[in-house]
Design a protein around this motif. Structure first.
Motif, PDB file in Angstrom:
ATOM      1  N   PHE A  55      -0.830   4.023  -4.156  1.00  0.00           N
ATOM      2  CA  PHE A  55       0.505   3.803  -2.940  1.00  0.00           C
ATOM      3  C   PHE A  55      -0.210   4.566  -2.067  1.00  0.00           C
ATOM      4  CE2 PHE A  55       3.445   7.338  -1.510  1.00  0.00           C
ATOM      5  CZ  PHE A  55       3.940   6.472  -1.146  1.00  0.00           C
ATOM      6  N   PHE A  56      -1.264   5.189  -1.597  1.00  0.00           N
ATOM      7  CA  PHE A  56      -1.880   5.271  -0.438  1.00  0.00           C
ATOM      8  C   PHE A  56      -2.758   4.313   0.149  1.00  0.00           C
ATOM      9  CE2 PHE A  56      -0.901   9.871  -1.549  1.00  0.00           C
ATOM     10  CZ  PHE A  56       0.014  10.612  -0.460  1.00  0.00           C
ATOM     11  N   VAL A  57      -3.373   3.632  -0.600  1.00  0.00           N
ATOM     12  CA  VAL A  57      -4.030   2.696   0.155  1.00  0.00           C
ATOM     13  C   VAL A  57      -2.874   1.204   0.593  1.00  0.00           C
ATOM     14  CG1 VAL A  57      -5.780   0.797  -0.871  1.00  0.00           C
ATOM     15  CG2 VAL A  57      -6.354   2.985  -1.535  1.00  0.00           C
ATOM     16  N   VAL A  58      -1.760   0.994  -0.733  1.00  0.00           N
ATOM     17  CA  VAL A  58      -1.349  -0.072   0.321  1.00  0.00           C
ATOM     18  C   VAL A  58      -0.759   0.283   1.151  1.00  0.00           C
ATOM     19  CG1 VAL A  58       0.526  -1.277  -0.838  1.00  0.00           C
ATOM     20  CG2 VAL A  58      -0.748  -0.582  -2.702  1.00  0.00           C
ATOM     21  N   ARG A  59      -0.243   1.355   1.680  1.00  0.00           N
ATOM     22  CA  ARG A  59       0.609   1.751   2.646  1.00  0.00           C
ATOM     23  C   ARG A  59      -0.137   2.083   3.975  1.00  0.00           C
ATOM     24  NH1 ARG A  59       3.309   8.207   3.222  1.00  0.00           N
ATOM     25  NH2 ARG A  59       0.635   8.478   3.360  1.00  0.00           N
ATOM     26  N   GLU A  60      -1.482   2.573   3.951  1.00  0.00           N
ATOM     27  CA  GLU A  60      -1.873   2.327   5.351  1.00  0.00           C
ATOM     28  C   GLU A  60      -2.766   1.025   5.037  1.00  0.00           C
ATOM     29  OE1 GLU A  60      -3.323   4.933   7.064  1.00  0.00           O
ATOM     30  OE2 GLU A  60      -1.909   6.046   5.421  1.00  0.00           O
ATOM     31  N   LEU A  61      -2.756  -0.003   4.504  1.00  0.00           N
ATOM     32  CA  LEU A  61      -3.046  -1.757   4.338  1.00  0.00           C
ATOM     33  C   LEU A  61      -1.305  -2.058   5.690  1.00  0.00           C
ATOM     34  CD1 LEU A  61      -5.251  -2.270   1.538  1.00  0.00           C
ATOM     35  CD2 LEU A  61      -5.819  -2.131   3.976  1.00  0.00           C
ATOM     36  N   GLY A  62      -0.516  -1.193   4.728  1.00  0.00           N
ATOM     37  CA  GLY A  62       0.746  -2.099   5.862  1.00  0.00           C
ATOM     38  C   GLY A  62       1.628  -3.085   5.039  1.00  0.00           C
ATOM     39  N   LEU A  63       1.044  -2.991   3.003  1.00  0.00           N
ATOM     40  CA  LEU A  63       1.390  -3.783   2.086  1.00  0.00           C
ATOM     41  C   LEU A  63       2.609  -3.173   1.147  1.00  0.00           C
ATOM     42  CD1 LEU A  63      -1.519  -4.941   1.521  1.00  0.00           C
ATOM     43  CD2 LEU A  63      -0.134  -5.660   2.725  1.00  0.00           C
ATOM     44  N   TYR A  64       2.746  -1.603   2.319  1.00  0.00           N
ATOM     45  CA  TYR A  64       4.156  -1.195   1.099  1.00  0.00           C
ATOM     46  C   TYR A  64       5.181  -1.990   1.250  1.00  0.00           C
ATOM     47  CZ  TYR A  64       6.766   2.174  -0.258  1.00  0.00           C
ATOM     48  OH  TYR A  64       8.080   3.427  -1.584  1.00  0.00           O
ATOM     49  N   ASP A  65       6.335  -1.997  -0.288  1.00  0.00           N
ATOM     50  CA  ASP A  65       7.440  -2.255  -0.291  1.00  0.00           C
ATOM     51  C   ASP A  65       6.908  -4.202   0.516  1.00  0.00           C
ATOM     52  OD1 ASP A  65       9.869  -2.633  -0.483  1.00  0.00           O
ATOM     53  OD2 ASP A  65      10.729  -2.288   1.550  1.00  0.00           O
ATOM     54  N   SER A  66       6.141  -5.043   0.131  1.00  0.00           N
ATOM     55  CA  SER A  66       6.064  -6.479   0.581  1.00  0.00           C
ATOM     56  C   SER A  66       5.834  -7.187  -0.972  1.00  0.00           C
ATOM     57  CB  SER A  66       4.912  -6.724   1.911  1.00  0.00           C
ATOM     58  OG  SER A  66       3.745  -6.163   1.144  1.00  0.00           O
ATOM     59  N   ARG A  67       6.523  -8.167  -0.453  1.00  0.00           N
ATOM     60  CA  ARG A  67       5.691  -9.760  -1.397  1.00  0.00           C
ATOM     61  C   ARG A  67       4.400  -9.987  -1.648  1.00  0.00           C
ATOM     62  NH1 ARG A  67      10.559 -11.352   0.000  1.00  0.00           N
ATOM     63  NH2 ARG A  67      12.680 -11.871  -1.260  1.00  0.00           N
ATOM     64  N   LEU A  68       3.642  -9.520  -0.729  1.00  0.00           N
ATOM     65  CA  LEU A  68       2.611  -9.924  -0.183  1.00  0.00           C
ATOM     66  C   LEU A  68       1.539  -8.780  -1.069  1.00  0.00           C
ATOM     67  CD1 LEU A  68      -0.011 -11.553   0.503  1.00  0.00           C
ATOM     68  CD2 LEU A  68      -0.089 -10.244   2.632  1.00  0.00           C
ATOM     69  N   GLY A  69       2.398  -7.387  -0.216  1.00  0.00           N
ATOM     70  CA  GLY A  69       1.565  -5.931  -1.715  1.00  0.00           C
ATOM     71  C   GLY A  69       1.235  -6.656  -2.670  1.00  0.00           C
ATOM     72  N   MET A  70       2.391  -6.958  -3.788  1.00  0.00           N
ATOM     73  CA  MET A  70       2.511  -6.424  -4.681  1.00  0.00           C
ATOM     74  C   MET A  70       1.796  -7.951  -5.171  1.00  0.00           C
ATOM     75  SD  MET A  70       5.019  -4.511  -5.541  1.00  0.00           S
ATOM     76  CE  MET A  70       4.274  -4.589  -7.359  1.00  0.00           C
ATOM     77  N   VAL A  71       1.830  -8.920  -4.737  1.00  0.00           N
ATOM     78  CA  VAL A  71       0.717 -10.103  -4.963  1.00  0.00           C
ATOM     79  C   VAL A  71      -0.912  -9.842  -5.056  1.00  0.00           C
ATOM     80  CG1 VAL A  71      -0.467 -12.755  -4.699  1.00  0.00           C
ATOM     81  CG2 VAL A  71       2.599 -12.380  -4.520  1.00  0.00           C
ATOM     82  N   ILE A  72      -0.817  -9.132  -4.095  1.00  0.00           N
ATOM     83  CA  ILE A  72      -2.325  -8.533  -3.684  1.00  0.00           C
ATOM     84  C   ILE A  72      -3.027  -8.009  -5.520  1.00  0.00           C
ATOM     85  CG2 ILE A  72      -4.081  -7.854  -2.587  1.00  0.00           C
ATOM     86  CD1 ILE A  72      -3.056  -8.887  -0.335  1.00  0.00           C
TER      87      ILE A  72
END
Length: 283
Positions: free
Chosen positions: A134-151
């Motif tokens: 949760f914190f890594v995805v949020r810090e990378l700016g990928l939270y609640d995004s399709r790109l973030g879920m794919v990665i």
């Protein structure tokens, strides 16, 4: 006496086969019974489902499928899930293949440590990853995004994919690759023109497993997705109670559509999957 003994042994063998196949048939029926019930119930009315009258739909109706597409637009969420599962699987296969080949074929310092690190990732409990992910995805700016879920899904399926592909490559002889290199083929030419075709059964096997895992994933989707337009189909199915009210026909129709996708994928790739599962069984 020998004829009598052989006849008795033959009868025992026949009865043993009947018992074995009968048991396996019963297990298959028990395993398929819920799936068959859901699929048949998707063509029933709500009253018939609640009353439990018969297995076969009577009357036969497709209103549940109409509700699934018109009331909550299930097709939009299925496209999201297909995007996550397709690109996530492709990402996992690509990175795992590029990592598995050198770690299976070449000796260098730290190779065993890398193999152990990638393999031990399979032992990590998924629930324990919730907070750091949760914190890594949020810090990378990928939270609640399709790109973030794919990665994220590609990374989540990487350890299993890597372990299977490396084990398959270790069991295959390197003579064809050596011959290609002697003929002047470079590393990537050998990798994609010689090694890649040889690993198709293993690739198909891990692709089906990874795709189904991502398609059915709920926990991290619920953790990392907020926007309605980014949700996957599992989140929508979980919300059928509030979305549909008491429209149980729409719920089972949606579940039927979701189940059909991995089933169709397996039917298309079943030969490759079976070849991958049995590879190395016979030398």
């Amino acid at each position: 006496m020998s004829d009598i003994g052989s006849t008795t042994a033959g009868r025992r063998s026949v009865w043993a086969n009947i018992l074995i196949y009968g048991f396996l048939g019963a297990v298959v029926l028990l395993a398929l019974a819920p799936t068959v019930w859901v699929m048949l119930s998707s063509f029933k009315t709500g009253n018939q489902i609640f009353s439990g009258e018969g297995l076969w739909p009577s009357p036969f109706t497709v209103q549940g499928f109409v509700d699934a597409f018109t009331q909550i637009h299930l097709h939009e969420y299925m496209l999201n899930t297909l995007l996550y599962a397709g690109l996530g699987t492709l990402g996992a296969l690509t990175t795992a293949f590029l990592a598995a080949y050198p770690l299976a074929r070449f000796s260098f310092a730290g190779r065993n440590a890398l193999v152990a690190m990638f393999s031990l990732a399979l032992a990590l409990p998924l629930v324990g990853l919730a907070t750091p992910v949760f914190f890594v995805v949020r810090e990378l700016g990928l939270y609640d995004s399709r790109l973030g879920m794919v990665i994220f899904y590609a990374a989540l399926q990487f350890p299993f994919t890597f372990v299977v592909l490396r084990a398959f490559l270790v069991s295959t002889p390197p003579e064809l690759e050596e011959a290609a290199m002697i003929d002047g083929a470079g590393y990537f030419t050998t990798l994609f023109r010689v090694v890649l075709p040889l690993t198709r059964p293993a690739l198909a096997t891990v692709a089906v497993v990874a795709f189904v895992n991502i398609w059915n994933e709920f926990f991290f989707a619920n953790l990392l997705l907020v926007s309605e337009e980014n949700r996957n189909v599992q989140l929508v199915l979980a919300g059928f109670k509030s979305q549909f009210g008491f429209n149980v026909t729409g719920a089972v129709a949606g579940a039927t559509l979701v189940m059909l996708v991995p089933i169709c994928l397996f039917l298309v790739l079943q030969r490759q999957v079976i070849a991958g599962l049995t590879a190395g069984a016979v030398k």
